[in-house]
Design an enzyme around this catalytic site. Structure first.
Site, PDB file in Angstrom:
ATOM      1  N   GLU A   7       0.874  -1.173   0.000  1.00  0.00           N
ATOM      2  CA  GLU A   7       0.000   0.000   0.000  1.00  0.00           C
ATOM      3  C   GLU A   7       0.913   1.225   0.000  1.00  0.00           C
ATOM      4  OE1 GLU A   7      -3.228   0.506  -0.439  1.00  0.00           O
ATOM      5  OE2 GLU A   7      -2.654   2.607  -0.252  1.00  0.00           O
ATOM      6  N   CYS A  42       4.909  -2.180  -8.383  1.00  0.00           N
ATOM      7  CA  CYS A  42       3.528  -1.849  -8.015  1.00  0.00           C
ATOM      8  C   CYS A  42       3.513  -0.641  -7.061  1.00  0.00           C
ATOM      9  CB  CYS A  42       2.821  -3.076  -7.463  1.00  0.00           C
ATOM     10  SG  CYS A  42       1.034  -2.936  -7.589  1.00  0.00           S
ATOM     11  N   ILE A  61      -2.078  -6.560  -9.454  1.00  0.00           N
ATOM     12  CA  ILE A  61      -2.971  -6.575  -8.288  1.00  0.00           C
ATOM     13  C   ILE A  61      -3.259  -5.130  -7.893  1.00  0.00           C
ATOM     14  CG2 ILE A  61      -3.266  -7.350  -5.905  1.00  0.00           C
ATOM     15  CD1 ILE A  61      -1.116  -9.499  -6.486  1.00  0.00           C
ATOM     16  N   HIS A  63       3.844  -7.693 -10.491  1.00  0.00           N
ATOM     17  CA  HIS A  63       4.544  -8.359  -9.378  1.00  0.00           C
ATOM     18  C   HIS A  63       5.405  -9.516  -9.888  1.00  0.00           C
ATOM     19  CE1 HIS A  63       2.502  -6.581  -5.787  1.00  0.00           C
ATOM     20  NE2 HIS A  63       1.592  -6.278  -6.699  1.00  0.00           N
ATOM     21  N   GLU A 110       7.780 -10.877  -8.487  1.00  0.00           N
ATOM     22  CA  GLU A 110       8.165 -11.746  -7.364  1.00  0.00           C
ATOM     23  C   GLU A 110       7.111 -12.818  -7.100  1.00  0.00           C
ATOM     24  OE1 GLU A 110       6.826  -8.864  -7.149  1.00  0.00           O
ATOM     25  OE2 GLU A 110       5.483  -8.747  -5.411  1.00  0.00           O
TER      26      GLU A 110
HETATM   27  N1  GLN Z   1      -3.081  -0.089  -5.026  1.00  0.00           N
HETATM   28  C1  GLN Z   1      -1.863  -0.046  -4.281  1.00  0.00           C
HETATM   29  C2  GLN Z   1      -1.414   1.376  -4.027  1.00  0.00           C
HETATM   30  O1  GLN Z   1      -1.921   2.282  -4.622  1.00  0.00           O
HETATM   31  C3  GLN Z   1      -0.763  -0.789  -4.992  1.00  0.00           C
HETATM   32  C4  GLN Z   1      -1.121  -2.246  -5.088  1.00  0.00           C
HETATM   33  C5  GLN Z   1       0.033  -3.181  -5.012  1.00  0.00           C
HETATM   34  O2  GLN Z   1       1.161  -2.810  -4.708  1.00  0.00           O
HETATM   35  N2  GLN Z   1      -0.244  -4.429  -5.280  1.00  0.00           N
HETATM   36  O3  GLN Z   1      -0.559   1.595  -3.237  1.00  0.00           O
END
Ligand code: GLN
Length: 188
Positions: free
Chosen positions: A47, A78, A134, A170, A172
């Site tokens: 997050e 991400c 994701i 991702h 990983e």
């Molecule tokens: N939606 C998340 C964000 O904005 C990122 C999602 C993730 O790292 N899988 O921080």
């Protein structure tokens, strides 16, 4: 080679395992002094608002930003890509702001919260790489010094700017080591 994985929140264990499979010694980075031991660092998914806040709380934001400006290799996946971006559409959340990219968070909407998509990645061989997305961000604008390494449907999902690498997905969470090995090749 000693590589760091920022271990404040998110998918850092999976990066650790992948890097160990690639033959690295891994340091989980939680304190500024950990940065002195490593040759590069991965900022994982998770997050981004939480990771940004914790970077400030743990006094890692400034030293990591400074190292990034001096050529230290950083790979953001991400949420980690969001942390690296200079611009986040509609948000002033704390971040490293090192890469000349604009990211859109949660950009794929709710119906496709998570999906997988084979990607052609420019810096790899011709075999497609399975992108695991994701709640992923994508990039809609890049500066002239940013190289686009992968995109699909006009959405940019992997970029490099010198010592800085970022992707929306991702790597990983797959068994495919090629993206991590590419990052390690930047360190040399
Ligand atoms: N939606 C998340 C964000 O904005 C990122 C999602 C993730 O790292 N899988 O921080």
């Amino acid at each position: 080679m000693k590589i760091g994985v920022l271990a404040l929140q998110g998918a850092f264990r999976e990066h650790r395992q992948m890097l160990e499979r690639c033959g690295c010694e891994v340091i989980e980075v939680r304190r500024p002094h950990h940065l002195e031991e490593i040759k590069g660092i991965i900022v994982p998914g998770g997050e981004s608002t939480t990771i940004g806040k914790l970077l400030n709380d743990w006094e890692l934001m400034e030293p990591l930003r400074q190292k990034g400006q001096e050529g230290f290799p950083i790979f953001g996946t991400c949420a980690g890509m969001i942390i690296l971006a200079k611009e986040i559409a509609g948000s002033q959340q704390p971040r490293l702001a090192l890469m000349d990219i604009r990211v859109i968070r949660n950009a794929y909407g709710r119906q496709v919260d998570s999906f997988e998509m084979p990607l052609a990645i420019k810096c790899l061989d011709k075999t497609p790489f399975l992108g695991v997305f994701i709640r992923a961000p994508y990039i809609d604008q890049v500066g002239p010094n940013v190289e686009v390494l992968a995109s699909h449907d006009d959405k940019i999902v992997m970029v490099r700017q010198g010592n800085l690498l970022a992707c929306s997905f991702h790597p990983e969470l797959t068994k495919d080591e090629r993206v991590h090995r590419y990052f390690l090749s930047l360190i040399g």
